[in-house]
Design an enzyme around this catalytic site. Structure first.
Site, short mmCIF file in Angstrom:
data_model
loop_
_atom_site.label_atom_id
_atom_site.label_comp_id
_atom_site.label_asym_id
_atom_site.label_seq_id
_atom_site.Cartn_x
_atom_site.Cartn_y
_atom_site.Cartn_z
N ARG A 79 0.86 -1.18 0.00
CA ARG A 79 0.00 0.00 0.00
C ARG A 79 0.90 1.24 0.00
O ARG A 79 1.52 1.56 1.00
CB ARG A 79 -0.93 -0.01 1.22
CG ARG A 79 -1.96 -1.14 1.20
CD ARG A 79 -2.84 -1.08 -0.02
NE ARG A 79 -3.93 -2.06 0.03
CZ ARG A 79 -4.78 -2.23 -0.96
NH1 ARG A 79 -4.69 -1.52 -2.08
NH2 ARG A 79 -5.74 -3.14 -0.87
N ALA A 91 -10.84 -7.47 -0.64
CA ALA A 91 -11.68 -6.27 -0.66
C ALA A 91 -11.57 -5.59 -2.00
O ALA A 91 -10.64 -5.83 -2.77
CB ALA A 91 -11.26 -5.31 0.46
N GLU A 108 -14.80 -10.05 -5.76
CA GLU A 108 -13.49 -9.79 -5.18
C GLU A 108 -12.87 -11.06 -4.59
O GLU A 108 -11.66 -11.29 -4.72
CB GLU A 108 -13.59 -8.70 -4.10
CG GLU A 108 -13.94 -7.33 -4.62
CD GLU A 108 -12.93 -6.80 -5.62
OE1 GLU A 108 -11.74 -7.14 -5.52
OE2 GLU A 108 -13.35 -6.05 -6.53
N GLU A 112 -9.33 -12.16 -6.21
CA GLU A 112 -8.13 -12.06 -5.40
C GLU A 112 -7.65 -13.40 -4.84
O GLU A 112 -6.46 -13.56 -4.56
CB GLU A 112 -8.35 -11.07 -4.26
CG GLU A 112 -8.56 -9.64 -4.74
CD GLU A 112 -8.51 -8.62 -3.63
OE1 GLU A 112 -8.53 -9.02 -2.43
OE2 GLU A 112 -8.45 -7.41 -3.93
N GLU A 159 -1.37 -6.08 -7.16
CA GLU A 159 -1.94 -7.41 -6.91
C GLU A 159 -1.06 -8.53 -7.46
O GLU A 159 -1.18 -9.68 -7.03
CB GLU A 159 -3.35 -7.49 -7.51
CG GLU A 159 -4.35 -6.59 -6.79
CD GLU A 159 -5.75 -6.73 -7.37
OE1 GLU A 159 -5.90 -7.41 -8.41
OE2 GLU A 159 -6.68 -6.16 -6.78
#
Length: 219
Positions: A79, A91, A108, A112, A159
């Site tokens: 992040r 999320a 999601e 993910e 990701e």
């Protein structure tokens, strides 16, 4: 306040309530790809007018996916604003206005983690930083999880460097209270799960299609 009422106010339930103060002027000086910044001139109770700048956000969903061994599916993702790789629960944004949050959460979890779930409940609804953003997040509890059908979703950008793990609930609680885990959805989700278990139980949680006034949607 064990009954959820306010002290000194019998019959008044403790709950957030909608309220709209007069806005004399508004502008959107910055609009990015997903979010923006709005400036409002707001009339205060004493009649003064003050300027409030805040992030405008489409809303998000998060999924606390719990397996049969009482482990939570988590992922580590970089992040940039905080310059850290954070352990999080799956999320993502509500990409379309009025999008059904359950459908977004299922998407999601698939994208993910390549996981599906049989049982969905609403764990809790939160505003992430209401002093500076209108972002609302619905956190779901997903149980009966298994590998999703079809090909894995092709990831990119941050990701592409994600790490997946399944971690016991007790270990996550310890990490939260020790100040080692900081992602808000993970922190709120794990502690809400623990509280629900110690109270009415997980089957008493709201249904997955429960209304969400912060982000109204069509079933």
């Amino acid at each position: 306040m064990t009954d959820g009422t306010l002290p000194g106010a019998p019959g008044r339930h403790l709950a957030d309530a909608p309220e709209h103060w007069e806005v004399r002027a508004t502008a959107l000086p910055f609009e990015g790809k997903k979010t923006g910044v709005r400036t409002d001139d707001v009339v205060m109770p004493d009649g003064s007018v003050v300027r409030r700048d805040y992030q405008v956000h489409p809303g998000s969903v998060a999924v606390l996916a719990l397996d049969a061994e009482d482990r939570v599916l988590v992922l580590s993702q970089y992040r940039h604003p905080v310059r850290e790789k954070l352990w999080e629960i799956p999320a993502g944004l509500l990409d379309v206005p009025g999008e059904n949050p359950l459908h977004a959460a299922q998407r999601e979890l698939y994208e993910e983690a390549h996981v599906k779930a049989e049982d969905w409940r609403v764990l809790t609804d939160v505003y992430t930083t209401p002093g500076g953003s209108d972002e609302a997040v619905r956190i779901f509890l997903a149980r009966g999880i298994g590998v999703a059908e079809g090909e894995r979703f092709e990831v990119s950008e941050e990701e592409a460097d994600m790490e997946l793990a399944r971690v016991p609930v007790d270990d996550l609680v310890r990490g939260v209270l020790a100040g080692e885990l900081h992602n808000n959805c993970l922190v709120v989700g794990v502690l809400a799960l623990t509280a629900a278990r110690g109270g009415p139980g997980l089957d008493a949680l709201r249904p997955a299609e429960a209304p969400w006034p912060a982000r109204p949607f069509e079933a």
